[in-house]
Design a protein around this motif. Structure first.
Motif, PDB file in Angstrom:
ATOM      1  N   ASP A 143     -30.482 -53.706 -26.973  1.00  0.00           N
ATOM      2  CA  ASP A 143     -31.253 -52.602 -27.559  1.00  0.00           C
ATOM      3  C   ASP A 143     -30.810 -51.269 -26.964  1.00  0.00           C
ATOM      4  O   ASP A 143     -30.646 -50.274 -27.676  1.00  0.00           O
ATOM      5  CB  ASP A 143     -32.752 -52.793 -27.304  1.00  0.00           C
ATOM      6  N   GLU A 144     -30.628 -51.260 -25.660  1.00  0.00           N
ATOM      7  CA  GLU A 144     -30.191 -50.031 -24.988  1.00  0.00           C
ATOM      8  C   GLU A 144     -28.793 -49.644 -25.437  1.00  0.00           C
ATOM      9  O   GLU A 144     -28.480 -48.458 -25.597  1.00  0.00           O
ATOM     10  CB  GLU A 144     -30.229 -50.224 -23.473  1.00  0.00           C
ATOM     11  N   LEU A 150     -33.155 -54.000 -31.860  1.00  0.00           N
ATOM     12  CA  LEU A 150     -32.587 -54.891 -32.866  1.00  0.00           C
ATOM     13  C   LEU A 150     -33.679 -55.844 -33.353  1.00  0.00           C
ATOM     14  O   LEU A 150     -34.497 -56.322 -32.566  1.00  0.00           O
ATOM     15  CB  LEU A 150     -31.430 -55.691 -32.281  1.00  0.00           C
ATOM     16  N   VAL A 151     -33.683 -56.104 -34.659  1.00  0.00           N
ATOM     17  CA  VAL A 151     -34.678 -57.000 -35.252  1.00  0.00           C
ATOM     18  C   VAL A 151     -33.943 -58.089 -36.025  1.00  0.00           C
ATOM     19  O   VAL A 151     -33.175 -57.790 -36.945  1.00  0.00           O
ATOM     20  CB  VAL A 151     -35.638 -56.242 -36.188  1.00  0.00           C
ATOM     21  N   ARG A 233     -20.267 -50.780 -28.291  1.00  0.00           N
ATOM     22  CA  ARG A 233     -21.570 -50.324 -27.788  1.00  0.00           C
ATOM     23  C   ARG A 233     -21.821 -50.800 -26.359  1.00  0.00           C
ATOM     24  O   ARG A 233     -22.332 -50.051 -25.529  1.00  0.00           O
ATOM     25  CB  ARG A 233     -22.695 -50.810 -28.708  1.00  0.00           C
ATOM     26  N   ILE A 234     -21.463 -52.046 -26.080  1.00  0.00           N
ATOM     27  CA  ILE A 234     -21.660 -52.572 -24.719  1.00  0.00           C
ATOM     28  C   ILE A 234     -20.768 -51.828 -23.732  1.00  0.00           C
ATOM     29  O   ILE A 234     -21.195 -51.468 -22.625  1.00  0.00           O
ATOM     30  CB  ILE A 234     -21.377 -54.088 -24.672  1.00  0.00           C
ATOM     31  N   SER A 235     -19.521 -51.597 -24.105  1.00  0.00           N
ATOM     32  CA  SER A 235     -18.610 -50.882 -23.212  1.00  0.00           C
ATOM     33  C   SER A 235     -19.087 -49.451 -22.973  1.00  0.00           C
ATOM     34  O   SER A 235     -19.027 -48.940 -21.848  1.00  0.00           O
ATOM     35  CB  SER A 235     -17.191 -50.878 -23.797  1.00  0.00           C
ATOM     36  N   LEU A 237     -22.164 -48.448 -23.059  1.00  0.00           N
ATOM     37  CA  LEU A 237     -23.333 -48.537 -22.201  1.00  0.00           C
ATOM     38  C   LEU A 237     -22.918 -48.686 -20.740  1.00  0.00           C
ATOM     39  O   LEU A 237     -23.454 -48.021 -19.851  1.00  0.00           O
ATOM     40  CB  LEU A 237     -24.216 -49.720 -22.620  1.00  0.00           C
ATOM     41  N   ARG A 238     -21.949 -49.555 -20.486  1.00  0.00           N
ATOM     42  CA  ARG A 238     -21.503 -49.755 -19.103  1.00  0.00           C
ATOM     43  C   ARG A 238     -20.880 -48.481 -18.539  1.00  0.00           C
ATOM     44  O   ARG A 238     -21.041 -48.175 -17.351  1.00  0.00           O
ATOM     45  CB  ARG A 238     -20.538 -50.939 -19.026  1.00  0.00           C
ATOM     46  N   ASN A 239     -20.178 -47.731 -19.375  1.00  0.00           N
ATOM     47  CA  ASN A 239     -19.630 -46.457 -18.909  1.00  0.00           C
ATOM     48  C   ASN A 239     -20.739 -45.467 -18.571  1.00  0.00           C
ATOM     49  O   ASN A 239     -20.653 -44.747 -17.569  1.00  0.00           O
ATOM     50  CB  ASN A 239     -18.693 -45.860 -19.962  1.00  0.00           C
ATOM     51  N   ARG A 240     -21.785 -45.440 -19.402  1.00  0.00           N
ATOM     52  CA  ARG A 240     -22.911 -44.534 -19.120  1.00  0.00           C
ATOM     53  C   ARG A 240     -23.612 -44.919 -17.831  1.00  0.00           C
ATOM     54  O   ARG A 240     -23.937 -44.059 -17.003  1.00  0.00           O
ATOM     55  CB  ARG A 240     -23.922 -44.553 -20.281  1.00  0.00           C
ATOM     56  N   LEU A 241     -23.857 -46.210 -17.661  1.00  0.00           N
ATOM     57  CA  LEU A 241     -24.554 -46.672 -16.462  1.00  0.00           C
ATOM     58  C   LEU A 241     -23.698 -46.488 -15.211  1.00  0.00           C
ATOM     59  O   LEU A 241     -24.200 -46.134 -14.148  1.00  0.00           O
ATOM     60  CB  LEU A 241     -24.946 -48.144 -16.616  1.00  0.00           C
ATOM     61  N   GLY A 242     -22.405 -46.736 -15.339  1.00  0.00           N
ATOM     62  CA  GLY A 242     -21.501 -46.599 -14.200  1.00  0.00           C
ATOM     63  C   GLY A 242     -21.332 -45.163 -13.756  1.00  0.00           C
ATOM     64  O   GLY A 242     -21.092 -44.871 -12.585  1.00  0.00           O
TER      65      GLY A 242
END
Length: 317
Positions: A143-144, A150-151, A233-235, A237-242
């Protein structure tokens, strides 16, 4: 003079072949297979231990995630001596995998058991941290990544494709962590350990990415997003979090991120020089905690990671 015939002839020729092989090598010294380390080299430096124990947090996560998905049980049954008294994972379960995917994940699972054994033998293990492998936790992460709920909620255990998308989330983080750790260790035994771990983690990530790349344009049921979109999207997200720039890429990229700026395919994620990206322990914790803060646990580690490095960040929160 005696004449050889039948089976005796065959035996005679086998004997002569063996003798000729022995004579061929008799002029050489006995072959050695052990590496020749410098005479006074140190196997494991004291400072190496913490750096090589930190990845155990990721190795425990991978071991439990793969074991449960493939076999329906985890380390407590497969290798209880490796858990070191740590609590069992939350929400882990058997995944609904097809035959091919189950074979792949079963192999990955036992590889992770081997990794923990290797780490235990060289630098020692700390207790398995509390891990959250629940579908609910993965749903929150996806979702993040998409920026909305997501539904229905994403369920990594639903089918093979969902599980491989969830697997995309994990091994790569360990891979870039090992690349980042490499310059900080000195012992020849710890270097050998890291190289061996990195080789297999890289292989696992390559298998996962290839599996997903073959299905890049496939729409992930029941969502209106392709496999490629999920990886991007996952990649992201990991860049944002990192919080340290681009060190993660999906299976499809713009030309400026492709190999020599000439490909949009991205089966292997790599930097400008086509070398693996690297991350620090702080970056990794920001990602696996899902908080973007190495001092604030969450995500896969509700109570934070174990070991001196992870604990040191928690103590500064």
């Amino acid at each position: 003079m005696a004449v050889l015939s039948g089976p005796l002839i065959s035996s005679f020729f086998v004997f002569m072949i063996l003798m000729s092989n022995n004579l061929m090598y008799s002029g050489f010294s006995q072959p050695t297979c052990k590496p020749a380390y410098p005479k006074d080299a140190i196997p494991v430096y004291k400072e190496d231990v913490d750096m090589m124990q930190f990845p155990e947090n990721l190795e425990f996560l991978e071991a439990e995630f793969f074991l449960w998905a493939a076999l329906g049980h985890g380390l407590d049954r497969v290798a209880p001596y490796l858990v070191m008294g740590g609590p069992p994972p939350i929400g882990a379960q058997k995944a609904n995998l097809d035959a091919l995917t189950e074979k792949i994940i079963t192999e990955f699972a036992y590889q992770e058991v081997g990794h923990l054994r290797a780490l235990k033998s060289v630098v020692g293990l700390f207790p398995r941290p509390l891990l959250d492998l629940s579908a609910k936790n993965f749903a929150k992460l996806f979702d993040e990544a998409f920026g909305y709920k997501l539904v229905p909620p994403f369920d990594p255990y639903r089918d093979s494709l969902s599980y491989m998308l969830a697997s995309y989330v994990i091994p790569y983080v360990g891979l870039v962590g090992y690349v980042g750790t490499n310059p900080t260790i000195n012992g020849y035994l710890t270097k050998r350990l890291l190289a061996g771990l990195l080789g297999v983690e890289s292989g696992q990530d390559a298998v996962i990415r290839t599996y997903l790349y073959e299905r890049a344009e496939e729409v992930v049921h029941p969502y209106n997003h392709t496999v490629a979109e999920f990886t991007i999207r996952i990649s992201e997200l990991r860049n944002r979090l990192g919080m340290c720039g681009i060190k993660d890429e999906g299976i499809i990229v713009p030309l400026e991120l492709g190999a020599e700026n000439r490909t949009t395919s991205n089966v292997l994620s790599a930097n400008y020089y086509s070398l693996s990206y690297r991350r620090t322990p702080a970056e990794i914790l920001r990602i696996v905690y899902g908080t973007g803060n190495e001092h604030v646990p969450g995500g896969f580690y509700p109570r934070g990671g174990n070991g001196r490095i992870a604990k040191s960040f928690l103590n500064k929160s």
